[in-house]
Structure formats: structure tokens, C-alpha cells
Motif scaffolding. Structure first.
Motif, PDB file in Angstrom:
ATOM      1  N   THR A 264       0.504  -1.373  -0.103  1.00 42.04           N
ATOM      2  CA  THR A 264       0.224  -0.418  -0.289  1.00 42.04           C
ATOM      3  C   THR A 264       0.825   1.285  -0.252  1.00 42.04           C
ATOM      4  N   ARG A 265       1.816   0.791   0.648  1.00 40.66           N
ATOM      5  CA  ARG A 265       3.020   2.326   0.468  1.00 40.66           C
ATOM      6  C   ARG A 265       4.435   2.140   0.500  1.00 40.66           C
ATOM      7  N   VAL A 266       5.669   2.863  -0.392  1.00 41.68           N
ATOM      8  CA  VAL A 266       6.834   2.128  -0.240  1.00 41.68           C
ATOM      9  C   VAL A 266       7.105   3.390   0.605  1.00 41.68           C
ATOM     10  N   GLY A 267       8.557   3.481   1.275  1.00 42.97           N
ATOM     11  CA  GLY A 267       9.114   4.155   2.042  1.00 42.97           C
ATOM     12  C   GLY A 267      10.886   4.577   1.737  1.00 42.97           C
ATOM     13  N   LEU A 268      11.702   4.939   1.927  1.00 44.99           N
ATOM     14  CA  LEU A 268      12.953   4.779   2.188  1.00 44.99           C
ATOM     15  C   LEU A 268      13.760   4.873   3.130  1.00 44.99           C
ATOM     16  N   ARG A 269      14.553   3.802   3.102  1.00 46.42           N
ATOM     17  CA  ARG A 269      15.184   3.693   4.638  1.00 46.42           C
ATOM     18  C   ARG A 269      15.771   4.178   4.874  1.00 46.42           C
TER      19      ARG A 269
ATOM     20  N   ARG B  41      17.838  10.919   3.959  1.00 48.64           N
ATOM     21  CA  ARG B  41      18.532  11.703   2.513  1.00 48.64           C
ATOM     22  C   ARG B  41      17.028  11.070   1.519  1.00 48.64           C
ATOM     23  N   ARG B  42      15.684  11.239   2.120  1.00 53.52           N
ATOM     24  CA  ARG B  42      14.372  11.752   1.599  1.00 53.52           C
ATOM     25  C   ARG B  42      14.598  12.820   1.186  1.00 53.52           C
ATOM     26  N   ASP B  43      15.157  13.946   1.445  1.00 54.10           N
ATOM     27  CA  ASP B  43      15.222  14.939   0.722  1.00 54.10           C
ATOM     28  C   ASP B  43      15.166  14.700  -1.117  1.00 54.10           C
ATOM     29  N   GLU B  44      16.099  14.254  -1.176  1.00 51.80           N
ATOM     30  CA  GLU B  44      16.528  13.533  -2.417  1.00 51.80           C
ATOM     31  C   GLU B  44      16.131  12.954  -2.852  1.00 51.80           C
ATOM     32  N   VAL B  45      14.074  12.330  -2.937  1.00 50.71           N
ATOM     33  CA  VAL B  45      13.373  11.524  -3.563  1.00 50.71           C
ATOM     34  C   VAL B  45      12.305  12.087  -3.162  1.00 50.71           C
ATOM     35  N   ARG B  46      11.231  11.741  -4.652  1.00 50.24           N
ATOM     36  CA  ARG B  46      10.009  12.207  -4.424  1.00 50.24           C
ATOM     37  C   ARG B  46       9.293  10.457  -4.707  1.00 50.24           C
TER      38      ARG B  46
ATOM     39  N   GLU C 191      11.510   9.943  -8.100  1.00 49.71           N
ATOM     40  CA  GLU C 191      12.292  10.675  -9.269  1.00 49.71           C
ATOM     41  C   GLU C 191      13.646  10.782  -8.294  1.00 49.71           C
ATOM     42  N   VAL C 192      15.040  10.440  -8.650  1.00 56.42           N
ATOM     43  CA  VAL C 192      15.624  10.522  -7.780  1.00 56.42           C
ATOM     44  C   VAL C 192      16.643  10.774  -7.942  1.00 56.42           C
ATOM     45  N   ASN C 193      17.552  11.454  -7.412  1.00 55.50           N
ATOM     46  CA  ASN C 193      19.568  11.553  -8.261  1.00 55.50           C
ATOM     47  C   ASN C 193      19.976  10.560  -8.399  1.00 55.50           C
TER      48      ASN C 193
END
Length: 423
Positions: free
Chosen positions: A385-390, A394-399, A410-412
Motif C-alpha cells: 500500500t505504500r513505499v518508503g525510503l530506508r 536522504r528523503r529530500d533527494e527522493v520523491r 524521482e531520484v538523483n
């Protein structure tokens, strides 16, 4: 996609024969068979006391891998090319061995003398922590027509091996499961069975394929393509061609090697400690490091081949020496800043500059080496139901988003461990 492979310093660790019930199930079998032609020959001197892996063998390989981190901060990944079944010796009855097709025992079950308590659970644990990646090696690794013919004719070494729940004899050593000398219909059937059993065993289809003994022909590749397996290992080592060393050399300069839908990995670099302790040996860590540098210099990944026989053996000292040299090799490669990939990731990076690889059931590894912030999409498992960044830092780098069962990211450029959530 024009990825800079020289800078990436990619390594693929391909390891054949996992799950294969050979050579000897136990010391008794080795003693009984040691004077037969196959055991006295060159292959027998290398493989004669190799055996099916135990839980301890898998655990120690996994722990060795977890000791290291590549240039991307992630542990090396072991691509275990796996055999998914074995002959059911109990249903092969002398003297006529009358069976319409070779009866099989499917992994995780094994013939009685090959039982390894807890082994399959340990494979599952290694997959879950992200250091073990199974790919398809074959159904049973046996040229069944040649083997059954030798058994029915009463060929002495074949019969004696069968009594020890072993397939290794001269008739088997002279051929291969998908050798062109085997009946075409048997080869096609066995590949389809192997594909189905692999999917049932691991919950996903194979993405890469290595034919046992490097014996195959065009019809094998066509059958694999029909099944959706279009990434092939070992083409430079394929048996049956003249001037094999020249062939291997010429294939070093065929990268990327794409023909239609088929993708061929670069020539393999042999890393085969074989119970030895010499780091400067012809197949040892220091030579492999040099050849890896040469592959990177050509702008391609270093594909390192290391057989299970180095790590699963009736002699514990042999296995320990193999793991010791593996640690030495990993130390050298990590010192170079190597990044460890699977065939599956390598092909994705060639074709689109980004890749995904599941990390057990809990998440996925996204590699993005293309245009910064360029959106990528890939499917999420059912029920997510959701996907997250471990890495919260680095959350500011990722959408990240999830829509209609697909992840949009969308990532660098870099590597990102994503977690699946079902709440």
C-alpha cells in the motif's frame, strides 16, 4: 544508455552448481567410486569429493559476504546458479531401469543420501538479507538419455555410481543436460520443467540462464527465449567451438552483446581456489583482481565465475580454504571500489541506466545512474500500500509514489533501498 562502466567498476559473482546432487553424497560413496574412470581423471581430481551444500556452507558464504561493503555501501551479492531437481534413484530399478521419463525429486527435497538438514531454510535467510540471488542452471544437470542408456546396457561405472545415488560416470561426463546429442524433445521438455520448478521454488521467474557444462546450441537459446529467459551466461566458454582461447579473447571486445532480445554476459573470469592457499595461483585472488581491472578498462563489468565445489566439500579444510580465498578476493575488490551486481541488474543498466532488484520480501534496491530526477516506474508486489525510503537522511533527494500497483520514483544518481509497507 551510455553508462560509464569504467567508473562504476561493476562485479558479477556467478557461481554454478548450487542444488546439484553431485559429485559424492558422502565419504562412503567417494570410497566406492574413487577408482572409476571419472574419479581418476582430471575432473575427478578437482570435483571428486565435492558435494551438495549444507546449511553451514550457505550460512558461512552469506556471513563472508556480509563482512564487506562495495563502493555503493552494499554487501556483495552471490548469484547462485541453481539446479532445481535430482534423479529419484529409488524409482530407477535395475536391471532394465524401465521408466518413460527420468523420475525426479524436486528441491527442497532430495534423494535420501543427499539430505541436508536446514539447508533450504538457510538459503531463504540469505535471500532475505539480500546476499543470495538464485538464477537457473538447469533441471537436474544430467544428460538423461546418455545416462539411462549406460544404465540399461549395464556399463559398470554407471551402475556402480547409481548404487551410491550418484550420476557421475563416463557417459555423463562426455555430455550435458542440454548437449545437442540429447534428443531435442527431451531438451525442450527439461528446460520448460526447469523454468516451472524454479518459479515454484523461488516465487519468481528466472532472469538469467547458464547451461550446465557450457553445452548447448541455438535451439536451446530459442527455447529459453520462448520461455522469456533472454539473458545468457557463458557464451565465450560455450563447448564445441574450435580455438576456445581465441574465442574467449575475441568475446572480451563484444560489449554490450545484444542480439535481438538476447543479452550475453561478458566472458567469465575464473576464480577457483580448489582447496588451495596460493593467492597468486593462476585462478587465485590476485590474478582475478588483475583481470577484473582489465575488464573495467575495456568498459565492461567483471564477471567472475566460481563453482560451488570450492565451498561445499567432504573435506572441511578444502571448504574453509575456499572461503578464505573468497574473503581475500572480496577484500581486494572492495579496495578497488567495486560495486556488486547480478546479471539481472547488469542488463537493466545497459538498456535504461537504472535497475531494480528485490531484497528479500521486505523491499527493493533501486540503482539510478541516468539523468537526475528522471521519473522511473516499476511494479510493486501485490498487497503493498505504500513505499518508503530506508535511509531517512536522504528523503529530500527522493520523491516516491504508488499508483495502480506501480512505484513512481524521482531520484538523483545513486543507490536507494526502498521498503514495502502494507498498512
Amino acid at each position: 544508455m551510455n553508462l560509464d562502466w569504467r567508473r562504476l567498476k561493476a562485479v558479477v559473482l556467478e557461481s554454478d552448481d548450487w542444488g546439484f546432487c553431485a559429485w559424492a553424497p558422502d565419504e562412503q560413496a567417494f570410497r566406492v567410486l574413487a577408482d572409476t574412470p571419472s574419479w581418476r581423471g582430471p575432473a575427478g581430481r578437482i570435483y571428486g569429493r565435492s558435494t551438495l551444500e549444507s546449511a553451514q556452507d550457505v550460512d558461512r558464504i552469506a556471513n563472508a559476504l556480509l563482512e564487506f561493503r562495495g563502493g555503493d555501501g552494499l554487501p556483495p551479492i552471490w548469484q547462485a546458479n541453481t539446479i532445481v531437481a535430482a534423479p529419484d534413484f529409488s524409482r530407477l530399478t535395475p536391471p532394465q531401469f524401465e521408466v518413460p521419463a527420468l523420475p525426479l525429486v524436486d528441491l527442497p527435497d532430495t534423494p535420501s543420501r543427499w539430505q541436508r538438514s536446514g539447508m533450504w531454510q538457510q538459503v531463504g535467510k540469505a535471500i532475505e538479507v539480500g546476499v543470495w540471488w538464485p538464477e537457473l542452471h538447469g533441471l537436474h544437470h544430467v544428460p538423461e538419455s546418455a545416462w539411462l542408456r549406460a544404465l540399461r546396457r549395464g556399463i559398470a561405472d554407471a551402475r556402480r555410481a547409481h548404487e551410491q545415488q550418484c550420476v557421475v560416470c563416463e557417459a555423463v561426463e562426455a555430455s550435458g543436460e542440454y548437449d545437442p546429442s540429447e534428443p531435442a524433445e527431451d531438451r525442450s521438455r527439461n528446460l520448460e520443467l526447469a523454468f516451472t520448478k524454479f518459479r515454484d521454488l523461488f516465487g519468481r521467474a528466472p532472469t538469467s540462464l547458464c547451461a550446465p557444462d557450457y553445452r548447448w546450441d541455438e535451439s536451446f537459446e530459442a527455447d529459453a527465449e520462448r520461455l522469456g529467459v533472454v539473458t545468457l551466461q557463458g557464451r565465450a566458454e560455450q563447448a564445441g567451438h574450435p580455438l576456445p582461447r581465441l574465442r574467449h579473447l575475441l568475446h572480451q571486445f563484444r560489449w554490450p552483446d545484444l542480439q535481438g532480445r538476447r543479452f550475453y554476459l561478458p566472458p567469465r573470469i575464473a576464480f577457483e581456489p580448489r582447496g588451495g592457499h596460493e593467492p597468486r595461483g593462476r585462478l587465485g585472488p590476485q590474478v582475478v583482481q588483475r583481470r577484473a581491472r582489465e575488464a573495467w578498462g575495456r568498459g565492461q563489468p567483471a564477471v567472475i565465475s566460481t563453482h560451488r565445489a570450492n565451498y561445499a566439500h567432504l573435506d572441511p579444510g578444502w571448504s574453509e580454504a575456499g572461503r578464505g580465498q573468497l574473503r581475500d578476493l572480496l577484500h581486494l575488490l572492495v579496495g578497488e571500489g567495486a560495486v556488486f551486481l547480478t546479471d539481472f541488474e547488469t542488463r537493466q543498466l545497459v538498456e535504461r541506466g537504472w535497475s531494480v532488484r528485490p531484497i528479500g520480501s521486505r523491499g527493493i534496491l533501486l540503482r539510478h545512474y541516468g539523468v537526475p530526477r528522471e521519473p522511473v516506474r516499476f511494479p510493486a508486489p501485490a498487497g503493498v500500500t505504500r513505499v518508503g525510503l530506508r535511509d531517512a537522511g536522504r528523503r529530500d533527494e527522493v520523491r516516491l509514489g504508488l499508483e495502480d500497483g506501480e512505484v513512481r520514483a524521482e531520484v538523483n544518481p545513486g543507490e536507494y533501498l526502498l521498503e514495502w509497507r502494507t498498512d
